[in-house]
Design a protein around this motif. Structure first.
Motif, PDB file in Angstrom:
ATOM      1  N   THR A 150     -14.944 -18.142  -4.908  1.00  0.00           N
ATOM      2  CA  THR A 150     -14.356 -16.812  -5.005  1.00  0.00           C
ATOM      3  C   THR A 150     -12.831 -16.894  -5.079  1.00  0.00           C
ATOM      4  O   THR A 150     -12.222 -17.873  -4.647  1.00  0.00           O
ATOM      5  N   ILE A 151     -12.255 -15.842  -5.608  1.00  0.00           N
ATOM      6  CA  ILE A 151     -10.791 -15.802  -5.733  1.00  0.00           C
ATOM      7  C   ILE A 151     -10.145 -15.818  -4.353  1.00  0.00           C
ATOM      8  O   ILE A 151      -9.062 -16.378  -4.165  1.00  0.00           O
ATOM      9  N   ARG A 152     -10.825 -15.247  -3.362  1.00  0.00           N
ATOM     10  CA  ARG A 152     -10.262 -15.217  -2.014  1.00  0.00           C
ATOM     11  C   ARG A 152     -10.224 -16.609  -1.397  1.00  0.00           C
ATOM     12  O   ARG A 152      -9.237 -16.981  -0.752  1.00  0.00           O
ATOM     13  N   HIS A 201     -19.827  -9.640   5.172  1.00  0.00           N
ATOM     14  CA  HIS A 201     -19.544 -11.076   5.072  1.00  0.00           C
ATOM     15  C   HIS A 201     -18.269 -11.375   4.273  1.00  0.00           C
ATOM     16  O   HIS A 201     -17.993 -12.539   3.983  1.00  0.00           O
ATOM     17  N   ASP A 202     -17.515 -10.332   3.933  1.00  0.00           N
ATOM     18  CA  ASP A 202     -16.248 -10.493   3.219  1.00  0.00           C
ATOM     19  C   ASP A 202     -16.434 -11.307   1.939  1.00  0.00           C
ATOM     20  O   ASP A 202     -15.725 -12.286   1.679  1.00  0.00           O
ATOM     21  N   LEU A 203     -17.389 -10.880   1.135  1.00  0.00           N
ATOM     22  CA  LEU A 203     -17.695 -11.548  -0.127  1.00  0.00           C
ATOM     23  C   LEU A 203     -17.328 -10.641  -1.298  1.00  0.00           C
ATOM     24  O   LEU A 203     -17.214  -9.426  -1.144  1.00  0.00           O
ATOM     25  N   ARG A 231     -12.384  -2.889  -3.141  1.00  0.00           N
ATOM     26  CA  ARG A 231     -13.262  -3.005  -1.967  1.00  0.00           C
ATOM     27  C   ARG A 231     -13.482  -1.655  -1.285  1.00  0.00           C
ATOM     28  O   ARG A 231     -14.546  -1.413  -0.703  1.00  0.00           O
ATOM     29  N   ASP A 232     -12.487  -0.781  -1.303  1.00  0.00           N
ATOM     30  CA  ASP A 232     -12.648   0.544  -0.696  1.00  0.00           C
ATOM     31  C   ASP A 232     -13.759   1.336  -1.399  1.00  0.00           C
ATOM     32  O   ASP A 232     -14.505   2.083  -0.756  1.00  0.00           O
ATOM     33  N   LEU A 233     -13.846   1.183  -2.712  1.00  0.00           N
ATOM     34  CA  LEU A 233     -14.898   1.870  -3.451  1.00  0.00           C
ATOM     35  C   LEU A 233     -16.273   1.293  -3.125  1.00  0.00           C
ATOM     36  O   LEU A 233     -17.261   2.023  -3.030  1.00  0.00           O
ATOM     37  N   ILE A 234     -16.323  -0.023  -2.939  1.00  0.00           N
ATOM     38  CA  ILE A 234     -17.596  -0.666  -2.588  1.00  0.00           C
ATOM     39  C   ILE A 234     -18.082  -0.163  -1.220  1.00  0.00           C
ATOM     40  O   ILE A 234     -19.277   0.091  -1.025  1.00  0.00           O
TER      41      ILE A 234
END
Length: 260
Positions: free
Chosen positions: A48-50, A98-100, A253-256
């Motif tokens: 992942t980019i993170r 899970h911060d994915l 992420r806010d939209l998710i």
């Protein structure tokens, strides 16, 4: 009921023995923030980019080159996989918990797709609630002359994927985790190892930020914000009030989170 099959994209995968540089190229070419890592056709990891953001300036990486690193050096081992029938709400819950930024879709042991934050934006096209209810107001602002390593640290520490750039009280840009990774990658390619520690301090926000960033106003429906982010290929968007004054930032992420 919306399920994974409706929002998954064709799985862009990479073998565990491939280089990190190839992974970055695939992510950029396909506008993805994650890739499935496979070994003999079996999903064994997620890159992942993170995770790249976290490790791209680690001591180990500084002493070598990106081209000499394999995807296994930055991948998440034994990733969570989902079935094609899992609901969007369940998927969003897993991503946030899970911060994915993506999940491999597996059927009968085979990888058939990938659901990502970007592909889930399409699920938000049906939501007419105003962005005000999910907007982050307590948002740090950075300056165009701030060091890129400071921004990287802030993104990692506070889990931001985008940050607004301010000059003389006005929003002049937006910088994302993808922008930071791209700039540091270019730095690695151009600067020999012996000079990196000294010269990295000269990399600043204005070297990587997106100028004249996309903006929406308070009251805009979530559906329109999602559409705007899809069309602009943006991981975040500036929100302003009726006078054009900065109010906050809406991250992908806010939209998710709103799908849970």
């Amino acid at each position: 009921m919306a399920i994974a099959r409706d929002f998954m994209v064709e799985p862009i995968k990479i073998d565990k023995d491939q280089s990190l540089v190839l992974a970055l190229d695939l992510m950029e070419d396909n506008n993805l923030s994650c890739l499935a890592v496979v070994d003999n056709g079996e999903v064994i990891g997620l890159i992942t980019i993170r995770e790249i953001l976290k490790r791209i300036w680690s001591e180990r990486v500084r002493l070598t080159s990106l081209s000499s690193l394999y995807v296994t050096s930055v991948m998440i081992d034994n990733p969570i996989t989902i079935s094609p029938s899992m609901t969007v709400s369940e998927i969003a819950s897993i991503l946030i918990k899970h911060d994915l930024c993506g999940l491999p879709v597996v059927k009968n042991g085979s990888l058939i797709g990938l659901v990502t934050e970007e592909s889930l934006l399409r699920a938000c096209l049906r939501i007419d609630d105003p962005v005000d209810i999910i907007l982050q107001h307590d948002y740090p602002k950075i300056k165009p002359e701030d060091k890129i390593l400071y921004v990287r640290g802030l993104m990692i520490e506070r889990n931001f994927s985008v940050l607004p750039v301010v000059k003389n009280g006005k929003i002049i840009g937006l910088i994302s985790d993808v922008d930071v990774v791209k700039l540091i990658r270019l730095f690695y390619e151009r600067v020999p190892e012996k000079y990196r520690r000294m010269r990295i301090r000269y990399l600043i926000v204005s070297d990587a930020m997106r100028r004249a960033p996309p903006k929406i106003t308070l009251g805009t429906p979530v559906s329109k914000a999602a559409e705007f982010m899809i069309n602009e290929n943006s991981r975040g968007i500036i929100v302003v009030d009726s006078r054009g004054e900065f109010t906050g930032v809406l991250q992908l992420r806010d939209l998710i989170k709103n799908l849970i």
